[in-house]
Design a protein around this motif. Structure first.
Motif, PDB file in Angstrom:
ATOM      1  N   LEU A 152      80.307  61.021  48.888  1.00 48.27           N
ATOM      2  CA  LEU A 152      81.326  61.419  47.912  1.00 48.27           C
ATOM      3  C   LEU A 152      82.717  60.940  48.310  1.00 48.27           C
ATOM      4  O   LEU A 152      83.667  61.062  47.545  1.00 48.27           O
ATOM      5  CB  LEU A 152      81.307  62.927  47.684  1.00 48.27           C
ATOM      6  CG  LEU A 152      80.102  63.431  46.894  1.00 48.27           C
ATOM      7  CD1 LEU A 152      80.267  64.900  46.555  1.00 48.27           C
ATOM      8  CD2 LEU A 152      79.888  62.628  45.621  1.00 48.27           C
ATOM      9  N   ASP A 153      82.840  60.381  49.509  1.00 45.11           N
ATOM     10  CA  ASP A 153      84.111  59.774  49.888  1.00 45.11           C
ATOM     11  C   ASP A 153      84.450  58.625  48.945  1.00 45.11           C
ATOM     12  O   ASP A 153      85.597  58.431  48.561  1.00 45.11           O
ATOM     13  CB  ASP A 153      84.043  59.237  51.323  1.00 45.11           C
ATOM     14  CG  ASP A 153      84.619  60.257  52.304  1.00 45.11           C
ATOM     15  OD1 ASP A 153      85.088  61.311  51.853  1.00 45.11           O
ATOM     16  OD2 ASP A 153      84.583  59.981  53.511  1.00 45.11           O
ATOM     17  N   ASP A 154      83.411  57.869  48.572  1.00 45.33           N
ATOM     18  CA  ASP A 154      83.622  56.716  47.691  1.00 45.33           C
ATOM     19  C   ASP A 154      83.750  57.158  46.242  1.00 45.33           C
ATOM     20  O   ASP A 154      84.627  56.735  45.518  1.00 45.33           O
ATOM     21  CB  ASP A 154      82.433  55.747  47.794  1.00 45.33           C
ATOM     22  CG  ASP A 154      82.174  55.360  49.233  1.00 45.33           C
ATOM     23  OD1 ASP A 154      83.165  55.218  49.988  1.00 45.33           O
ATOM     24  OD2 ASP A 154      81.004  55.202  49.602  1.00 45.33           O
ATOM     25  N   CYS A 155      82.814  58.001  45.819  1.00 50.46           N
ATOM     26  CA  CYS A 155      82.746  58.399  44.413  1.00 50.46           C
ATOM     27  C   CYS A 155      83.134  59.857  44.337  1.00 50.46           C
ATOM     28  O   CYS A 155      82.351  60.742  44.579  1.00 50.46           O
ATOM     29  CB  CYS A 155      81.324  58.139  43.906  1.00 50.46           C
ATOM     30  SG  CYS A 155      80.495  59.530  43.174  1.00 50.46           S
ATOM     31  N   ARG A 156      84.374  60.128  44.038  1.00 52.46           N
ATOM     32  CA  ARG A 156      84.849  61.493  43.939  1.00 52.46           C
ATOM     33  C   ARG A 156      84.142  62.206  42.790  1.00 52.46           C
ATOM     34  O   ARG A 156      84.148  61.743  41.663  1.00 52.46           O
ATOM     35  CB  ARG A 156      86.338  61.436  43.639  1.00 52.46           C
ATOM     36  CG  ARG A 156      87.125  62.569  44.213  1.00 52.46           C
ATOM     37  CD  ARG A 156      88.571  62.449  43.777  1.00 52.46           C
ATOM     38  NE  ARG A 156      88.997  63.720  43.239  1.00 52.46           N
ATOM     39  CZ  ARG A 156      89.133  64.810  43.974  1.00 52.46           C
ATOM     40  NH1 ARG A 156      88.884  64.766  45.258  1.00 52.46           N
ATOM     41  NH2 ARG A 156      89.506  65.945  43.433  1.00 52.46           N
ATOM     42  N   ALA A 157      83.541  63.335  43.090  1.00 50.76           N
ATOM     43  CA  ALA A 157      82.823  64.069  42.039  1.00 50.76           C
ATOM     44  C   ALA A 157      83.681  65.222  41.533  1.00 50.76           C
ATOM     45  O   ALA A 157      84.385  65.870  42.303  1.00 50.76           O
ATOM     46  CB  ALA A 157      81.504  64.603  42.575  1.00 50.76           C
ATOM     47  N   ASP A 158      83.635  65.472  40.237  1.00 54.54           N
ATOM     48  CA  ASP A 158      84.377  66.578  39.640  1.00 54.54           C
ATOM     49  C   ASP A 158      83.524  67.836  39.542  1.00 54.54           C
ATOM     50  O   ASP A 158      84.016  68.942  39.676  1.00 54.54           O
ATOM     51  CB  ASP A 158      84.842  66.193  38.226  1.00 54.54           C
ATOM     52  CG  ASP A 158      85.770  65.003  38.247  1.00 54.54           C
ATOM     53  OD1 ASP A 158      86.886  65.148  38.754  1.00 54.54           O
ATOM     54  OD2 ASP A 158      85.369  63.917  37.768  1.00 54.54           O
ATOM     55  N   ILE A 159      82.248  67.627  39.248  1.00 51.80           N
ATOM     56  CA  ILE A 159      81.359  68.768  39.013  1.00 51.80           C
ATOM     57  C   ILE A 159      80.077  68.582  39.819  1.00 51.80           C
ATOM     58  O   ILE A 159      79.437  67.532  39.749  1.00 51.80           O
ATOM     59  CB  ILE A 159      81.012  68.895  37.509  1.00 51.80           C
ATOM     60  CG1 ILE A 159      82.296  69.149  36.687  1.00 51.80           C
ATOM     61  CG2 ILE A 159      79.970  69.993  37.265  1.00 51.80           C
ATOM     62  CD1 ILE A 159      82.103  69.093  35.184  1.00 51.80           C
ATOM     63  N   GLY A 160      79.718  69.610  40.582  1.00 52.01           N
ATOM     64  CA  GLY A 160      78.450  69.612  41.305  1.00 52.01           C
ATOM     65  C   GLY A 160      77.509  70.597  40.644  1.00 52.01           C
ATOM     66  O   GLY A 160      77.860  71.759  40.435  1.00 52.01           O
ATOM     67  N   VAL A 161      76.320  70.124  40.281  1.00 50.04           N
ATOM     68  CA  VAL A 161      75.333  70.984  39.621  1.00 50.04           C
ATOM     69  C   VAL A 161      74.287  71.388  40.649  1.00 50.04           C
ATOM     70  O   VAL A 161      73.775  70.531  41.377  1.00 50.04           O
ATOM     71  CB  VAL A 161      74.666  70.233  38.441  1.00 50.04           C
ATOM     72  CG1 VAL A 161      73.583  71.092  37.796  1.00 50.04           C
ATOM     73  CG2 VAL A 161      75.715  69.817  37.421  1.00 50.04           C
ATOM     74  N   ILE A 162      73.995  72.669  40.725  1.00 50.06           N
ATOM     75  CA  ILE A 162      72.976  73.153  41.662  1.00 50.06           C
ATOM     76  C   ILE A 162      71.679  73.387  40.896  1.00 50.06           C
ATOM     77  O   ILE A 162      71.632  74.199  39.967  1.00 50.06           O
ATOM     78  CB  ILE A 162      73.433  74.439  42.375  1.00 50.06           C
ATOM     79  CG1 ILE A 162      74.715  74.159  43.181  1.00 50.06           C
ATOM     80  CG2 ILE A 162      72.322  74.984  43.273  1.00 50.06           C
ATOM     81  CD1 ILE A 162      75.272  75.369  43.921  1.00 50.06           C
ATOM     82  N   ALA A 163      70.647  72.647  41.279  1.00 46.38           N
ATOM     83  CA  ALA A 163      69.342  72.742  40.612  1.00 46.38           C
ATOM     84  C   ALA A 163      68.257  72.808  41.684  1.00 46.38           C
ATOM     85  O   ALA A 163      67.311  72.027  41.672  1.00 46.38           O
ATOM     86  CB  ALA A 163      69.140  71.536  39.687  1.00 46.38           C
ATOM     87  N   VAL A 164      68.455  73.726  42.608  1.00 40.59           N
ATOM     88  CA  VAL A 164      67.498  73.907  43.715  1.00 40.59           C
ATOM     89  C   VAL A 164      66.907  75.311  43.604  1.00 40.59           C
ATOM     90  O   VAL A 164      67.417  76.150  42.844  1.00 40.59           O
ATOM     91  CB  VAL A 164      68.210  73.746  45.086  1.00 40.59           C
ATOM     92  CG1 VAL A 164      68.787  72.344  45.234  1.00 40.59           C
ATOM     93  CG2 VAL A 164      69.297  74.796  45.276  1.00 40.59           C
ATOM     94  N   PRO A 165      65.833  75.600  44.362  1.00 42.29           N
ATOM     95  CA  PRO A 165      65.315  76.977  44.348  1.00 42.29           C
ATOM     96  C   PRO A 165      66.366  77.949  44.894  1.00 42.29           C
ATOM     97  O   PRO A 165      67.330  77.542  45.556  1.00 42.29           O
ATOM     98  CB  PRO A 165      64.106  76.910  45.294  1.00 42.29           C
ATOM     99  CG  PRO A 165      63.710  75.463  45.329  1.00 42.29           C
ATOM    100  CD  PRO A 165      65.006  74.711  45.191  1.00 42.29           C
TER     101      PRO A 165
END
Lengths: 217, 217
Positions: free
Chosen positions: B148-161
């Motif tokens: 994520l250093d390269d591609c700054r993310a605005d929204i993180g989606v959690i789709a784990v158990p």
């Protein structure tokens, strides 16, 4: 593009329903901890809600509190479940056994107290006859009405691509499924005799973007 | 079970945000049809909304209407996108490349104007290095902060158990992702510096059950 009403829930406002869902979760947690009575203030404080709002929501549906005692946890839980139609198990069927349909069929959120996912339906011959990871059978969509004769479904979930959503809704309504929860990326219009709730996942992303924007991000 | 506030969105009320999302959809449809100006009444009528509510929602954020003309479609669309932080593309990353994560990564709802799903992250070596059906790369969760250093993310989606949700939130917050959308069947508490929105899919089922119950079903 057909211009029609964006389907807003009719009947019980969604916000009320969501707050009562939170109250029900709270009561379950209190009961598990052996707590017998609770005031609206205590309930509100523990679950980050507004006590006046809790009283107002509940008052719409009856007299639940006991003066000087507050709410009796077990009794209120029972009444709330009855009010929300959760005193019996609601049978859920899912149309579409792709990633989303199977994720929902296996989700803990869809297999909680009060709900049971009875079957997935698909048109893909390679999937029909199989099962999801947790064992939900995948049936032929063409047999929907026939198989629902035995197992009456309360809620039909649409988890198919946009192109198939209207047909899925038509089949569910034709099989007398009284409520539809649509996750397909297209709005399904209200169908006579069936309550339709369209969930637009884009709204969640747009809301987050909005929250970031008001914070200058 | 930790008793804490059920995470309610702070900042812009969700209902306001949802109505503005509807207005934005309406404006896009009108623009596509070559309509240049629209009154709040016309907008409301076409999209099943309350015109006074539309005016009130918009008035909170500025002066958008033109007296005697109504709203200029293109200008209002531009302003609304800017207000909601949608004038640029929001980068979304998804933690969990199971059925739900992949369904979301490939969903039309997550790949609309204004959003781009950049990557899925997982801990399963058999998935890492692969791609979702539409080509979203599946990366090693251990490399989240680094990639994520390269591609700054605005929204993180959690789709784990459920078991992995808190750790996923911790990793996203650690990688300075400012907003989290959590679909895991457990509530993720607010994290310092990160806006968390928990989506409880059970609410949708409970709401439908409630709607059926008030109709005597």
């Amino acid at each position: 593009m057909p211009e029609k009403k964006w389907d807003r829930p009719q009947g019980v406002p969604e916000a009320t329903s969501e707050r009562l869902s939170l109250v029900l979760r709270g009561l379950r947690a209190l009961e598990a901890q052996g707590v017998h009575t609770v005031s609206s203030f205590q309930l509100a404080e523990r679950f980050g809600m507004n006590p006046a709002q809790i009283r107002k929501d509940l008052a719409q549906f009856g007299e639940f509190g006991v003066r000087g005692v507050g709410y009796r946890v077990a009794a209120l839980k029972t009444k709330l479940k009855e009010l929300m139609g959760l005193e019996r198990t609601r049978v859920v069927v899912i149309v579409g056994a792709g990633n989303l349909g199977q994720a929902l069929a296996d989700s803990r959120n869809f297999n909680v107290d009060g709900f049971k996912v009875a079957a997935l339906y698909d048109i893909d011959g390679r999937k029909i006859g199989g099962k999801s990871r947790t064992g939900v059978p995948i049936l032929d969509l063409a047999t929907l009405a026939a198989t629902l004769d035995d197992c009456r479904a309360d809620i039909g979930v649409i988890a198919v691509p946009a192109e198939g959503a209207l047909e899925a809704a038509r089949l569910l309504a034709g099989a007398a499924v009284p409520a539809i929860l649509n996750f397909a990326p297209v709005s399904v219009p209200a169908v006579e005799g069936t309550f339709v709730r369209n969930v637009d996942l884009t709204f969640f992303l747009e809301n987050l973007s909005f929250q970031l924007a008001v914070r200058g991000r």
